[in-house]
Design a protein around this motif. Structure first.
Motif, PDB file in Angstrom:
ATOM      1  N   VAL A  63      43.725  26.008  24.940  1.00  0.00           N
ATOM      2  CA  VAL A  63      42.434  25.781  25.030  1.00  0.00           C
ATOM      3  C   VAL A  63      41.280  26.729  23.863  1.00  0.00           C
ATOM      4  CG1 VAL A  63      41.734  28.805  25.409  1.00  0.00           C
ATOM      5  CG2 VAL A  63      44.092  27.682  26.439  1.00  0.00           C
ATOM      6  N   GLY A  64      40.338  26.648  23.317  1.00  0.00           N
ATOM      7  CA  GLY A  64      39.755  26.139  22.823  1.00  0.00           C
ATOM      8  C   GLY A  64      38.790  24.796  23.206  1.00  0.00           C
ATOM      9  N   ARG A  65      39.810  23.578  23.412  1.00  0.00           N
ATOM     10  CA  ARG A  65      38.371  23.088  23.415  1.00  0.00           C
ATOM     11  C   ARG A  65      37.369  22.659  24.792  1.00  0.00           C
ATOM     12  NH1 ARG A  65      40.533  17.304  23.584  1.00  0.00           N
ATOM     13  NH2 ARG A  65      38.425  15.941  24.245  1.00  0.00           N
ATOM     14  N   LEU A  66      36.258  22.374  24.467  1.00  0.00           N
ATOM     15  CA  LEU A  66      35.479  22.365  25.565  1.00  0.00           C
ATOM     16  C   LEU A  66      35.097  21.312  26.583  1.00  0.00           C
ATOM     17  CD1 LEU A  66      33.050  24.558  23.840  1.00  0.00           C
ATOM     18  CD2 LEU A  66      34.959  25.276  25.588  1.00  0.00           C
ATOM     19  N   ALA A  67      34.686  21.071  27.432  1.00  0.00           N
ATOM     20  CA  ALA A  67      34.687  19.815  28.099  1.00  0.00           C
ATOM     21  C   ALA A  67      33.467  19.112  27.737  1.00  0.00           C
ATOM     22  CB  ALA A  67      33.984  20.613  30.147  1.00  0.00           C
ATOM     23  N   THR A  68      33.090  18.485  27.272  1.00  0.00           N
ATOM     24  CA  THR A  68      31.343  17.613  27.043  1.00  0.00           C
ATOM     25  C   THR A  68      30.904  16.986  27.335  1.00  0.00           C
ATOM     26  OG1 THR A  68      33.387  15.644  26.053  1.00  0.00           O
ATOM     27  CG2 THR A  68      32.472  17.341  24.108  1.00  0.00           C
ATOM     28  N   PHE A  69      29.375  16.773  27.590  1.00  0.00           N
ATOM     29  CA  PHE A  69      28.845  16.064  28.859  1.00  0.00           C
ATOM     30  C   PHE A  69      29.098  14.455  28.947  1.00  0.00           C
ATOM     31  CE2 PHE A  69      24.329  14.642  30.572  1.00  0.00           C
ATOM     32  CZ  PHE A  69      24.704  15.222  31.925  1.00  0.00           C
ATOM     33  N   ASP A  70      29.247  13.778  27.920  1.00  0.00           N
ATOM     34  CA  ASP A  70      29.234  12.496  28.768  1.00  0.00           C
ATOM     35  C   ASP A  70      30.702  12.514  29.378  1.00  0.00           C
ATOM     36  OD1 ASP A  70      31.829  11.893  25.793  1.00  0.00           O
ATOM     37  OD2 ASP A  70      30.983  13.909  26.063  1.00  0.00           O
ATOM     38  N   ALA A  71      31.999  13.489  29.430  1.00  0.00           N
ATOM     39  CA  ALA A  71      32.777  13.259  30.109  1.00  0.00           C
ATOM     40  C   ALA A  71      32.608  12.919  31.918  1.00  0.00           C
ATOM     41  CB  ALA A  71      33.830  14.219  30.461  1.00  0.00           C
ATOM     42  N   MET A  72      31.494  13.610  32.523  1.00  0.00           N
ATOM     43  CA  MET A  72      31.145  13.369  33.325  1.00  0.00           C
ATOM     44  C   MET A  72      30.553  12.087  33.722  1.00  0.00           C
ATOM     45  SD  MET A  72      29.018  17.707  33.442  1.00  0.00           S
ATOM     46  CE  MET A  72      29.613  18.324  32.257  1.00  0.00           C
ATOM     47  N   PHE A  73      30.670  10.745  32.843  1.00  0.00           N
ATOM     48  CA  PHE A  73      30.071  10.044  33.797  1.00  0.00           C
ATOM     49  C   PHE A  73      31.562   8.837  34.462  1.00  0.00           C
ATOM     50  CE2 PHE A  73      30.377   5.350  32.734  1.00  0.00           C
ATOM     51  CZ  PHE A  73      29.262   4.880  33.414  1.00  0.00           C
ATOM     52  N   ASP A  74      32.413   9.575  34.437  1.00  0.00           N
ATOM     53  CA  ASP A  74      33.538   8.963  35.211  1.00  0.00           C
ATOM     54  C   ASP A  74      33.817   9.306  35.846  1.00  0.00           C
ATOM     55  OD1 ASP A  74      34.671   7.518  31.950  1.00  0.00           O
ATOM     56  OD2 ASP A  74      35.030   8.723  31.632  1.00  0.00           O
ATOM     57  N   GLY A  75      33.164  10.567  36.644  1.00  0.00           N
ATOM     58  CA  GLY A  75      33.398  10.694  37.275  1.00  0.00           C
ATOM     59  C   GLY A  75      32.636  10.234  38.552  1.00  0.00           C
ATOM     60  N   ILE A  76      31.334  10.037  37.979  1.00  0.00           N
ATOM     61  CA  ILE A  76      30.439   9.578  39.317  1.00  0.00           C
ATOM     62  C   ILE A  76      30.598   7.211  38.620  1.00  0.00           C
ATOM     63  CG2 ILE A  76      29.111  10.821  39.178  1.00  0.00           C
ATOM     64  CD1 ILE A  76      27.243   9.191  37.396  1.00  0.00           C
ATOM     65  N   ARG A  77      30.865   7.238  37.877  1.00  0.00           N
ATOM     66  CA  ARG A  77      31.155   5.471  37.876  1.00  0.00           C
ATOM     67  C   ARG A  77      32.009   4.641  39.063  1.00  0.00           C
ATOM     68  NH1 ARG A  77      34.114   2.419  33.018  1.00  0.00           N
ATOM     69  NH2 ARG A  77      34.714   4.505  31.957  1.00  0.00           N
ATOM     70  N   ILE A 119      26.319   6.661  24.951  1.00  0.00           N
ATOM     71  CA  ILE A 119      25.947   5.874  25.706  1.00  0.00           C
ATOM     72  C   ILE A 119      26.318   6.072  26.731  1.00  0.00           C
ATOM     73  CG2 ILE A 119      27.804   3.931  25.686  1.00  0.00           C
ATOM     74  CD1 ILE A 119      25.396   2.348  25.438  1.00  0.00           C
ATOM     75  N   LYS A 120      27.226   6.739  27.184  1.00  0.00           N
ATOM     76  CA  LYS A 120      26.845   7.829  28.699  1.00  0.00           C
ATOM     77  C   LYS A 120      26.726   9.262  28.812  1.00  0.00           C
ATOM     78  CE  LYS A 120      32.487   6.688  28.259  1.00  0.00           C
ATOM     79  NZ  LYS A 120      34.000   7.026  28.804  1.00  0.00           N
ATOM     80  N   ALA A 121      26.460   9.796  27.380  1.00  0.00           N
ATOM     81  CA  ALA A 121      25.439  10.820  27.899  1.00  0.00           C
ATOM     82  C   ALA A 121      23.890  10.726  28.397  1.00  0.00           C
ATOM     83  CB  ALA A 121      25.998  12.156  26.480  1.00  0.00           C
ATOM     84  N   LEU A 122      23.754   9.408  27.259  1.00  0.00           N
ATOM     85  CA  LEU A 122      22.268   8.820  27.607  1.00  0.00           C
ATOM     86  C   LEU A 122      22.062   8.372  29.165  1.00  0.00           C
ATOM     87  CD1 LEU A 122      21.631   7.555  24.099  1.00  0.00           C
ATOM     88  CD2 LEU A 122      20.327   9.817  25.608  1.00  0.00           C
ATOM     89  N   PHE A 123      23.071   6.925  29.637  1.00  0.00           N
ATOM     90  CA  PHE A 123      23.291   6.984  30.757  1.00  0.00           C
ATOM     91  C   PHE A 123      23.047   7.720  32.184  1.00  0.00           C
ATOM     92  CE2 PHE A 123      24.633   5.676  35.373  1.00  0.00           C
ATOM     93  CZ  PHE A 123      24.487   4.426  34.640  1.00  0.00           C
TER      94      PHE A 123
END
Length: 973
Positions: free
Chosen positions: A441-455, A483-487
């Motif tokens: 707990v304390g770890r945050l989700a980052t925006f680049d991680a969402m790339f894998d959800g639409i890959r 690069i994932k975030a910029l994608f």
């Protein structure tokens, strides 16, 4: 605080399957799905309006549910279909499940109970799936789907309308059941529901035997039934609505048939004919069925947006369409966030999260503050808000929504639903949470991680760069994350992808060392740019597709001259930001031109006495500003040293390279994909130019400003204003003699000076020369000593330059004043100018180079007194003037009068020979009168005695004779 694993926070298992929304489910699946369905606060309010219309409205019978994909519109459509039909799922009524979700809204609950007293049947379908191979360009494409759905409701064959028509006719004659039994008998046990698939193609004989057995027709006639029905089958909106009305009439009193149609907006696209067909279907159902047949549809765009796209097409009655779909129901990002928080992110306990928020709330407020003119995104409002969203940030929902919409719009998804993607936000975020499940707990989700959800839904050809980065740079490397975030953000224009903002997207914990993190992000960006994974425009970074990478590499390989780069810099700084070739000096309201100098070079050719020197980071001494300041000592220039900018040269070169490449390669005949890339490059280059201009504008405001080695403190919010203020100091430094001018002269002053009568001019003049007038006289004295002649043009040019800087009109007026004072003379060739001639010579610039200015000769008082005394003795009258020139001119005027009188007498010498002696006297007097006035003062001693002798010997005797006894003779003459 002792941290626990994130997975343990959640109320439900984060690995659970989130059901699809439009498919055939068994009752157990449906029961679970309804139980999990979330009715948001805002949707509840809009449902209240919808139910009220459903109860009372008889003319409008359409509901338009809109929202981006993944927003839950399809899910809402399915829930409404289940609710309005009030199905029982495993013994539980859907109504009871919904009432439990809206306990705090008694009005909505009451309306819902009233609505469900109305018997109804729901038909839910995805229009694209139901359309099968029907082409959208067929006139009856939309109607055919509705007919197919209606046939399924009635239990008729949906795939072939003409077979369903036969079934309907048999049913109306109450023979359908008998026919099915006969068909099963003739087919040896194959039921009609299976046999009808091949009844026409393979089993026509079986159909004919069964049909003739129950219909009374012959076998031969029955063989022709299917062919005749197929050939004559037609369907119209009118007949379709009438069939529905007939079917409804056979049901319970007040029965409703409701069509729930998913993704109508996608099916219609921008085809105005399909939109008009939809309007006609809904309108005709309302007319024929009197509000007992409703149509609920979903669309990515709300009705007004869809109609806006169709508005330019002829024949579409927008008002009628809006009138039919009287109940719009738009799902917003707020609805989605609430659904996700309650359905996916609900927590068992929140004490740990409350404590975390309390200790880190200040950090959270500052860490996630986007800047660089990017759109503002909401943060956490409270500890409860933090607990609801954790491990996500509120901005991530809105940004992901925008990303998915734009990627869809640019055709980045694949498969049958490539225009909308296959994954909802709920599914994407679920994958992210799964990935964090075992973190503390304390770890945050980052925006680049969402790339894998639409890959898995993305086109493979567009993922090459990401896959290459994962392989070469490491799957979890900072470069790959960037690069994932910029994608994801490639087409989201409201988000500015600057290094700082990108770093915010990748923050994964509250206690992060933000300085080190930002440095790591910048390093990754530089590497990705160097390897042409991404492109940069100013401080904005953008993902490059493979085709874009090829073009970018070709642009970087384009050669440009350094002179072109410098010229661009001059154009931006001087032409567009400063935007002036001259500035006004406020003390005298005069404009002064300046030399444009950039990094030591003069541009625009012409040089002036003053200059503005802009030293950019490209200057050879940019790292030694003290040297530049030392070199400017004694120069009449403003030196502005811009602050360091390591990327300035690269950006200037890239702008020129892109401009040159597009000019050479962009053509309407090139492939459409490449044309689109180059057009986008040209547009991006315009943005790059704007970015360069903004950066240089800021640099002109913050750079240090020097004059003759001293730093100036002028500040402003506008570079042009700052330079204008500093220019006042420059003028005073460059033109110290400008202070000699005690007034600001204007054009009218010249005329006033030269046309003022002498008496009036000297009445207001004490005879004291000003400093500026003395300076002109000194210039003329020096010229006389050197034996040179000075023209008006020479004086104007000399006093415009340093150290004077006098406006031209000021010098003209000063010369005019000296002329009126009798200090200077104006000559054209050998002619001395006076009166109007002097006015023309000083005001007409065509005469400046031909008009000589000389010092007027000065005489002592003794000489002037001697001429005045001679005047008295010769003419027996006093000389009225005092100044030397005026005394001489008055003397010459009297000589001309005397000469004229003597010439008149001498003209009668033929009759009176003794008058002959007057002619040479008159000639001598006239000659003296026409000499320069100074001659009379210089030579008074040489001619005074002779003229007095002539007066005594010739003039006076003859005049006495005239006035004496011979007067009558003269009178006759």
């Amino acid at each position: 605080m002792k941290h626990s694993i994130i997975r343990s926070l959640f109320e439900k298992d984060i690995d659970r399957h989130i059901p699809a929304v439009i498919k055939a489910d068994d009752d157990s699946d449906l029961l679970n799905e309804v139980s999990e369905y979330v009715v948001t606060t805002e949707v509840s309010k809009r449902l209240d309006d919808l139910l009220e219309s459903y109860l009372q409205e008889k003319t409008a019978n359409g509901v338009w549910i809109s929202g981006f994909f993944g927003s839950g519109k399809s899910h809402l459509l399915k829930m409404l279909s289940l609710l309005l039909s009030n199905r029982q799922l495993n013994g539980t009524k859907v109504l009871d499940l919904f009432l439990d979700k809206i306990k705090e809204q008694p009005m909505l609950a009451a309306d819902l109970k009233k609505v469900l007293k109305i018997p109804s049947q729901s038909k839910l379908f995805n229009i694209d799936q139901k359309a099968d191979v029907i082409a959208k360009n067929q006139l009856d494409a939309l109607l055919s789907v509705f007919v197919k759905a209606f046939n399924e409701v009635r239990g008729y064959y949906a795939k072939q309308g003409y077979i369903a028509e036969i079934e309907a006719e048999l049913d109306s004659r109450e023979l359908f059941q008998s026919f099915k039994e006969a068909f099963a008998k003739e087919s040896k046990g194959i039921p009609w529901e299976i046999g009808r698939d091949t009844a026409h193609a393979l089993d026509n004989e079986i159909f004919a035997r069964a049909f003739s057995a129950i219909g009374g027709s012959s076998y031969e006639e029955a063989l022709k039934v299917l062919d005749r029905k197929q050939a004559g089958y037609k369907v119209s909106i009118e007949s379709f609505a009438e069939e529905i009305n007939k079917w409804i009439a056979k049901q319970q009193p007040n029965f409703r048939l409701n069509f729930f149609v998913d993704e109508v907006g996608q099916f219609i696209g921008t085809d105005s004919k399909l939109m008009l067909n939809l309007q006609t279907i809904v309108e005709t159902l309302a007319t024929k069925c009197q509000g007992r047949a409703w149509v609920f549809v979903t669309s990515q765009g709300d009705l007004s947006a869809v109609l806006g796209e169709l508005g330019t097409n002829q024949g579409t009655d927008l008002t009628k369409i809006q009138g039919r779909f009287i109940q719009p129901l738009n799902l917003t990002s707020q609805d989605v966030a609430e659904v996700i928080c309650r359905r996916l992110l609900a927590k068992k306990e929140t004490e740990n999260l409350f404590a975390l928020y309390d200790s880190e709330k200040e950090n959270l407020r500052t860490l996630f503050k986007f800047g660089d003119k990017s759109r503002d995104y909401p943060g956490f409002k409270s500890e409860q808000d933090f607990a609801d969203f954790y491990p996500f940030q509120p901005y991530q929902f809105e940004l992901l929504q925008a990303s998915l919409i734009e990627l869809s719009r640019h055709n980045f998804f694949t498969g049958k639903f490539k225009s909308i993607g296959e994954r909802s936000m709920l599914g994407i975020l679920q994958d992210v949470v799964k990935g964090l499940g075992d973190e503390q707990v304390g770890r945050l989700a980052t925006f680049d991680a969402m790339f894998d959800g639409i890959r898995s839904s993305l086109r493979a050809d567009l993922q090459t760069s990401v896959l290459t980065a994962e392989r070469l740079l490491g799957e979890g490397s900072m470069e790959t994350r960037v690069i994932k975030a910029l994608f994801l953000l490639k087409f989201v224009k409201e988000f500015k992808s600057t290094p700082r903002n990108i770093a915010i997207l990748l923050i994964d914990r509250c206690d992060i060392d933000i300085a080190a993190h930002e440095k790591a992000v910048r390093t990754a960006l530089n590497k990705l740019e160097h390897d042409t994974y991404i492109q940069r425009s100013g401080d904005i970074f953008e993902f490059l597709t493979d085709d874009e990478k090829d073009v970018e590499a070709e642009i970087k390989g384009t050669e440009v001259d350094d002179s072109d780069v410098r010229e661009l810099l001059v154009e931006i700084v001087f032409d567009h930001i400063i935007g002036e070739a001259k500035f006004r000096f406020e003390d005298n309201k005069q404009d002064y031109f300046f030399t444009r100098r950039l990094d030591g070079q003069v541009f625009r050719k012409r040089e002036f006495d003053m200059g503005i020197h802009i030293a950019t980071p490209l200057h050879e001494s940019a790292d030694r500003p003290a040297d530049m300041v030392a070199q400017s000592l004694g120069k009449a220039e403003l030196l502005l040293i811009l602050p360091p900018d390591a990327r300035l040269l690269d950006d200037l070169k890239l702008h020129r390279k892109t401009e040159k490449y597009c000019q050479q390669n962009l053509s309407s005949n090139m492939p459409a994909a490449r044309y689109a890339i180059l057009t986008a490059k040209r547009h991006a280059n315009t943005e790059r130019r704007n970015s360069l201009q903004d950066r240089l504008k800021e640099a002109l405001l913050t750079g240090k400003l020097y004059l003759n080695g001293s730093e100036l403190a002028h500040a402003s919010t506008d570079p042009k204003s700052r330079m204008a203020k500093a220019f006042q100091d420059l003028v005073r430094y460059a033109f110290p003699s400008l202070r000699m001018l005690k007034k600001a002269f204007v054009e009218s002053d010249l005329k006033d000076i030269l046309t003022t009568p002498a008496d009036d001019f000297f009445k207001h003049d004490d005879g004291t020369l000003g400093e500026a007038e003395k300076e002109i006289l000194l210039k003329l004295q020096a010229a006389r000593s050197a034996g040179t002649r000075i023209h008006v043009a020479d004086l104007l040019a000399a006093f415009e330059k340093r150290p004077y800087g006098w406006p031209q009109i000021a010098t003209q007026c000063l010369v005019a004043r000296l002329y009126m004072r009798g200090k200077v003379e104006l000559r054209s060739g050998a002619n001395l100018l006076s009166g109007k001639e002097a006015m023309d010579a000083l005001s007409n610039n065509r005469l400046f180079s031909g008009t000589v200015v000389t010092l007027q000769e000065q005489f002592d008082s003794a000489t002037v007194s001697k001429l005045k005394k001679f005047h008295q003795e010769f003419f027996n009258s006093p000389n009225p003037a005092n100044e030397a020139k005026e005394v001489a001119i008055a003397f010459q005027d009297s000589l001309r009068t005397e000469a004229a009188e003597l010439e008149k007498l001498a003209s009668h010498a033929s009759a009176y020979p003794f008058l002959t002696d007057l002619a040479p006297v008159a000639k001598e007097l006239s000659g003296l009168a026409h000499r320069e006035w100074s001659h009379c003062l210089k030579e008074v001693a040489s001619f005074s005695d002779r003229l007095l002798d002539l007066k005594e010997a010739t003039i006076d005797p003859l005049k006495a004779f005239y006035n004496g006894s011979k007067r009558t003779i003269f009178d006759e003459i």
